[in-house]
Scaffold this active site. Structure first.
Site, PDB file in Angstrom:
ATOM      1  N   HIS A  65     103.440 -37.247 -30.462  1.00  0.00           N
ATOM      2  CA  HIS A  65     102.345 -36.513 -29.827  1.00  0.00           C
ATOM      3  C   HIS A  65     101.639 -37.392 -28.809  1.00  0.00           C
ATOM      4  O   HIS A  65     101.728 -38.623 -28.863  1.00  0.00           O
ATOM      5  CB  HIS A  65     101.350 -36.024 -30.872  1.00  0.00           C
ATOM      6  CG  HIS A  65     100.765 -37.125 -31.709  1.00  0.00           C
ATOM      7  ND1 HIS A  65     101.408 -37.603 -32.832  1.00  0.00           N
ATOM      8  CD2 HIS A  65      99.636 -37.857 -31.591  1.00  0.00           C
ATOM      9  CE1 HIS A  65     100.678 -38.572 -33.373  1.00  0.00           C
ATOM     10  NE2 HIS A  65      99.600 -38.755 -32.633  1.00  0.00           N
ATOM     11  N   CYS A 226      92.573 -42.958 -42.145  1.00  0.00           N
ATOM     12  CA  CYS A 226      93.712 -43.785 -41.766  1.00  0.00           C
ATOM     13  C   CYS A 226      93.432 -44.392 -40.397  1.00  0.00           C
ATOM     14  O   CYS A 226      92.487 -43.988 -39.719  1.00  0.00           O
ATOM     15  CB  CYS A 226      95.004 -42.968 -41.747  1.00  0.00           C
ATOM     16  SG  CYS A 226      95.021 -41.634 -40.531  1.00  0.00           S
TER      17      CYS A 226
END
Length: 722
Positions: A65, A226
């Protein structure tokens, strides 16, 4: 906007053997659909994102992405590979590949797509349907959420009516219980806990489950995060929620992703029985969860073994384990103290807000103060009255360079109070507090309210913004609230209060304090030096140290500081140099009293102390706080008192011995520092020597046991703590 994914953006037979080839194949479909304008430019952006961190996820999934100026609207292309392609996932190559494209700057669209997809990927039914489907249109509908995964998984059947009739044939009789698939339910085993299924609220037909239904459910709050804050953050959240649902546990997750996060309500945290942290970056505002049984793991553990984490949280709660007792006791409240979302007392919050402002202000103080001090060293104190260098500057004249440095430093100083006020408000209300905070701080400088005015302006600005944020507004207005409404209303309110209500009284108080400082002499000045010295050495760069430092720098952060303010600055810097210098001297004189690591730290402490970096003594204070901190405070108090008694002055807010030429009474100033250093070092040596003798006396009956003889490092620290 067009649909996120359409049938022509789906390739169910992706023929590629590398991630680059897969991205190109899917990107070509985006180009054909008019979603991407430059194929090579877009692929370069995809490759650049891939270099930052692999985009492979556990379970055979790849999600390349990027944001790109070559993308016209948020788009997703899907490919299913029979050969599987390596995207760097720990568990191996991927067969499900999602290429996500977002226009440059479209953070919200990009992150919304990724987070929503990441949650769906934790649903085995969803990924199973993607692997089984043979119709691109169905796959596109699945990914968009237009079709349920359970219905898509039946798409291999050619006759939906036959399937329906088969299901009808297997339908149990009226009143007969059904399982999740619609068939007759198996009788629950005796060991199955009551209330763990989604249908537990239905009447069971017996009175036995009633006590379990009445019991409060076990509650867990969780935080997931994360490094990129996109996929794993939301996958862990979804995984934990699913596991908790299966275990009959109530679980609420705070996802601290790249798109920001919404804090869990304080009441939700307070009602929780346990906490799960599944994170690879530091949990923000972690102190909110203090005092709860806590499971702390990496984010992938939240994805791969959520049921174990839920069970571990329950076990810790049953045993009464609390992972943060110190913070819990600090924040413990009887209910009378006002609390914020994090559960802190008002005093704790106030300290944090003020320290936020001071921490952002200090770099301006250091830069501006040192430039001004250097200007005085080059051109003398009369340089303060020089003409503007914008109108008159001669490259070959020393005086022009001195004037230039002075005027740059003075410009930096003009930001002190606005920055202080702005970031106090920021600490209270986040970014919406910056505008009214800076406006209030600038007004404080124009009405000569000074440092005190900046403190008041910052607190008022933060309080006003927090008040405005409490009002619920229509969804149509939410987009303009932080950009237009909040800055407009809060700045107007703060400006009115500072100009016509509280500004002048504060300015009068500031003037009175300045006059008092100028009039200090004899015992009063020495007493103030003692107090400032104690504060500088109490926590070695912590909040108390910063309060004393901010008090001193606020006094000299004007174009013409008073003599009293210059004396205070000198005393504060001198006292702050004592702790590291004293530790360095002690390790040199009696090295046997210190560990090898401490002796090495002592060498560095010479330089740190000489540079006015009090934190150089922290390693010693952490290892032996009961001896190091009191000794440092005594030496700092002596130095502060002597500096004030000698009438030493200082125009620079930092620099240590490197700005001694700018100090009034420099030799007496160095004498004050030397006296405090010797006293502190002597006390540390004395106290550590007494401890050594006590330890030797305690081990003597053992006949010089080798294990006692070799106790150093961490064992020595334990002995000190005991």
């Amino acid at each position: 906007m067009s649909e996120l994914i359409t049938a022509d953006l789906v390739d169910l037979d992706l023929s590629a053997d590398t991630k680059e080839a897969a991205a190109r194949s899917l990107a070509e479909r985006m180009v054909a659909a008019g979603r991407v304008t430059d194929l090579d430019g877009f692929l370069a952006d995809v490759a650049a994102r891939e270099e930052q961190m692999p985009t492979g996820l556990d379970g055979g999934i790849g999600i390349p992405h990027c944001r790109s100026e070559h993308v016209t609207e948020p788009t997703l292309a899907f490919g299913r590979s029979t050969t599987r392609i390596d995207f760097g996932a720990p568990d191996g190559p991927a067969d499900l590949i999602f290429l996500i494209a977002a226009p440059a700057g479209a953070d919200s669209d990009h992150l919304t797509i990724l987070s929503s997809l990441a949650r769906s990927l934790m649903n085995a039914e969803f990924t199973g349907a993607l692997r089984a489907a043979d119709d691109p249109a169905r796959v596109a509908a699945l990914i968009r959420g237009d079709e349920e995964a359970s219905s898509a998984s039946d798409s291999a059947s050619d006759s939906a009516s036959d399937s329906a009739s088969d299901s009808a044939a297997e339908e149990p009789a009226a009143g007969e219980p059904k399982d999740a698939a619609g068939g007759p339910a198996e009788p629950a085993g005796p060991s199955e806990p009551a209330g763990t299924s989604a249908g537990a609220s239905e009447p069971a037909g017996t009175s036995a489950p009633a006590p379990a239904a009445a019991a409060a459910p076990f509650r867990i709050v969780a935080v997931t995060s994360c490094p990129t804050g996109i996929a794993h953050t939301y996958m862990a959240a979804e995984s934990l929620e699913n596991a908790a649902r299966e275990a009959g546990v109530e679980l609420v997750v705070e996802t601290q992703g790249s798109a920001g996060f919404e804090k869990l309500p304080a009441a939700t945290i307070a009602a929780a029985d346990a906490v799960i942290f599944a994170h690879d970056v530091e949990v923000r505002d972690k102190e909110r969860f203090a005092g709860k049984p806590t499971v702390d793991v990496g984010v992938k553990a939240g994805i791969n073994r959520p049921a174990e984490l839920v069970a571990e949280a329950r076990d810790k709660a049953a045993r009464g384990e609390t992972s943060a007792p110190a913070a819990a006791s600090d924040d413990a409240s009887d209910g009378s103290a006002p609390m914020d979302a994090g559960g802190d007392r008002f005093g704790t919050r106030l300290r944090k807000w003020l320290m936020t402002g001071v921490s952002y202000m200090v770099p301006f103080v250091a830069a501006g103060g040192l430039l001004i001090a250097l200007a005085f060293a080059i051109g003398g104190y009369e340089i303060a009255s020089a003409k503007s260098v914008a109108d008159h500057f001669v490259w070959a004249e020393t005086a022009s360079w001195a004037a230039l440095l002075f005027q740059i430093g003075s410009a930096a100083f003009t930001f002190l109070v606005p920055v202080l006020a702005g970031y106090i408000a920021y600490g209270m209300a986040d970014r919406p507090g910056l505008v009214p905070g800076f406006v209030g701080g600038y007004i404080a400088t124009t009405i000569k309210a000074g440092f005190l005015g900046g403190l008041a302006a910052g607190l008022i600005a933060g309080a006003v913004v927090m008040g405005i944020q409490r009002f619920k507004v229509p969804a149509a207005l939410r987009g303009i609230m932080p950009v237009v409404v909040i800055p407009l209303i809060s700045s107007a309110i703060v400006g009115v209060l500072m100009f016509v209500v509280i500004g002048k009284p504060i300015a009068s108080a500031q003037e009175a304090m300045t006059d008092w400082l100028n009039g200090l002499s004899g015992a009063n000045a020495i007493g103030l030096g003692v107090i400032l010295g104690l504060m500088m050495c109490f926590d070695l760069g912590g909040p108390v140290n910063k309060v004393a430092y901010a008090f001193a720098t606020g006094g000299i952060a004007v174009s013409d500081p008073s003599d009293g303010s210059l004396k205070i600055m000198a005393a504060v810097m001198a006292a702050g140099m004592v702790p590291p210098l004293a530790m360095a001297l002690a390790t040199t004189v009696r090295g046997k009293l210190f560990t090898k690591t401490e002796r090495e730290n002592g060498k560095a402490a010479w330089v740190l102390g000489a540079s006015f970096i009090s934190e150089g003594a922290i390693p010693f204070a952490a290892a032996d706080p009961l001896r190091v901190i009191p000794s440092s405070m005594v030496g700092g108090a002596i130095t502060g008192a002597l500096s004030m008694a000698f009438g030493c002055t200082l125009r620079a807010p930092h620099g240590g011995i490197f700005v001694v030429p700018l100090i009034g009474q420099p030799f007496l100033y160095l004498l004050a520092i030397l006296a405090g250093t010797v006293v502190s070092a002597g006390l540390v040596i004395l106290l550590k020597g007494l401890r050594k003798k006590a330890e030797a006396g305690a081990t003597a009956p053992a006949g010089g046991d080798a294990s006692a003889k070799g106790a150093t490092g961490d064992e020595e620290k334990v002995a000190v703590a005991v």
